[in-house]
Design an enzyme around this catalytic site. Structure first.
Site, PDB file in Angstrom:
ATOM      1  N   ASP A  87       0.816  -1.210   0.000  1.00  0.00           N
ATOM      2  CA  ASP A  87       0.000   0.000   0.000  1.00  0.00           C
ATOM      3  C   ASP A  87       0.850   1.261   0.000  1.00  0.00           C
ATOM      4  O   ASP A  87       2.063   1.219   0.182  1.00  0.00           O
ATOM      5  CB  ASP A  87      -0.959  -0.006   1.201  1.00  0.00           C
ATOM      6  CG  ASP A  87      -0.280  -0.419   2.513  1.00  0.00           C
ATOM      7  OD1 ASP A  87       0.963  -0.369   2.592  1.00  0.00           O
ATOM      8  OD2 ASP A  87      -0.985  -0.794   3.457  1.00  0.00           O
ATOM      9  N   ASN A  90      -7.666  -2.681  14.073  1.00  0.00           N
ATOM     10  CA  ASN A  90      -9.051  -3.017  13.738  1.00  0.00           C
ATOM     11  C   ASN A  90      -9.140  -4.238  12.814  1.00  0.00           C
ATOM     12  O   ASN A  90     -10.186  -4.511  12.237  1.00  0.00           O
ATOM     13  CB  ASN A  90      -9.750  -1.811  13.085  1.00  0.00           C
ATOM     14  CG  ASN A  90      -9.068  -1.383  11.792  1.00  0.00           C
ATOM     15  OD1 ASN A  90      -8.121  -2.022  11.336  1.00  0.00           O
ATOM     16  ND2 ASN A  90      -9.540  -0.297  11.211  1.00  0.00           N
ATOM     17  N   GLU A 141      -9.674  -1.901   5.089  1.00  0.00           N
ATOM     18  CA  GLU A 141     -10.351  -1.592   6.338  1.00  0.00           C
ATOM     19  C   GLU A 141     -11.605  -2.457   6.507  1.00  0.00           C
ATOM     20  O   GLU A 141     -12.130  -2.987   5.511  1.00  0.00           O
ATOM     21  CB  GLU A 141     -10.749  -0.112   6.337  1.00  0.00           C
ATOM     22  CG  GLU A 141      -9.570   0.866   6.244  1.00  0.00           C
ATOM     23  CD  GLU A 141      -8.857   1.073   7.574  1.00  0.00           C
ATOM     24  OE1 GLU A 141      -8.743   0.120   8.378  1.00  0.00           O
ATOM     25  OE2 GLU A 141      -8.403   2.203   7.808  1.00  0.00           O
ATOM     26  N   HIS A 162      -7.312  -4.687  10.004  1.00  0.00           N
ATOM     27  CA  HIS A 162      -7.044  -4.464   8.580  1.00  0.00           C
ATOM     28  C   HIS A 162      -5.741  -5.144   8.163  1.00  0.00           C
ATOM     29  O   HIS A 162      -4.837  -5.348   8.970  1.00  0.00           O
ATOM     30  CB  HIS A 162      -7.069  -2.970   8.213  1.00  0.00           C
ATOM     31  CG  HIS A 162      -5.934  -2.134   8.676  1.00  0.00           C
ATOM     32  ND1 HIS A 162      -6.116  -0.941   9.356  1.00  0.00           N
ATOM     33  CD2 HIS A 162      -4.594  -2.262   8.537  1.00  0.00           C
ATOM     34  CE1 HIS A 162      -4.949  -0.396   9.601  1.00  0.00           C
ATOM     35  NE2 HIS A 162      -3.998  -1.178   9.125  1.00  0.00           N
TER      36      HIS A 162
END
Ligand code: GLP
Length: 242
Positions: A67, A136, A143, A138
């Protein structure tokens, strides 16, 4: 899933570096998928030491990163391109022309994403994909969502991810709100996956990812369905997994 529970961060980093070095020994022309974040920094440091000792050779490999922040150029010190140069590429014998990271400054987002997936396909896919996990759940910047995004795409970062990554920036207002990320499909097609996890703050999410339902609300949970996943973590992060 194979799980290696190491006593601390350094032991985790050594085990992970050995795992990657073994991959490069078996296939010196490997395509490695690489990750940023705090977790793999020790692994990269260990790989650099191994290279300096003549124990690993990066000259034949190609890398594709997961990313990049949208809106940052590779010259920006906060970009993931800069991170990879500083933490790994500038210290090893890799051909930088074969290190790929999405272009955060691309003017045509869709074209950039399509070109990134085409690049991975042209390389015949990823041999070993390194992953961290966000607080979280990811992976890359995929996400929590209502469905799994297959291809490389543009994402809006969640508040919790912006907060978590603010530690790398002078001001939280400087944290980009968007990014490009490989999709879950691109990650899942990697032949082997190595996920690193460290620290007590990740203990619950890694347990849920490994033992809870497979759901796009916890993107890393998809890894339960992949045939070749290795998790290397420290005791602090893996103690809930027994
Ligand atoms: C970022 C990266 C992820 C990384 C995650 C966890 O959001 N895009 O690839 O896994 O952070 O980072 P850390 O290892 O610092 O906890």
């Amino acid at each position: 899933m194979r799980i290696f529970k190491e006593k601390d961060y350094d032991a985790m980093s050594r085990r992970a570096a050995s795992f990657i070095a073994a991959q490069l020994m078996l296939n010196p022309r490997s395509v490695l998928g690489l990750a940023t974040g705090g977790t793999p920094v020790g692994t990269y440091k260990t790989l650099i030491s191994m290279y300096q000792d003549g124990d690993v050779d990066f000259s034949g490999i190609t890398t594709v990163n997961l990313d990049e922040y949208r809106g940052l150029s590779g010259n920006d010190v906060q970009s993931y391109r800069h991170f990879m140069d500083e933490q790994l590429f500038d210290h090893i014998n890799i051909d930088k022309a074969r290190t790929f990271i999405p272009d955060g400054m691309a003017t045509d987002a869709e074209a950039e994403c399509a070109a990134y997936d085409a690049r991975i396909d042209a390389l015949s896919g990823i041999d070993l994909q390194l992953l961290g996990i966000g607080g979280n759940g990811h992976i890359g910047f995929n996400e929590p969502a209502d469905s799994f995004a297959a291809a490389t795409h543009r994402v809006t970062l969640t508040r919790s991810t912006i907060d978590a990554n603010a530690r790398f920036f002078e001001d939280i207002a400087d944290v980009p709100t968007e990014a490009y990320t490989m999709g879950i499909g691109s990650i899942f097609r990697a032949r082997k996956i190595l996920l690193l996890v460290s620290g007590d703050s990740k203990a619950q999410i890694i347990r849920d990812a490994c033992t809870g339902p497979v759901t796009p609300a916890l993107p890393a949970s998809i890894l339960q369905l992949h045939g070749d996943v290795t998790i290397i973590g420290d005791e602090a992060s893996l103690h809930l997994l027994g």
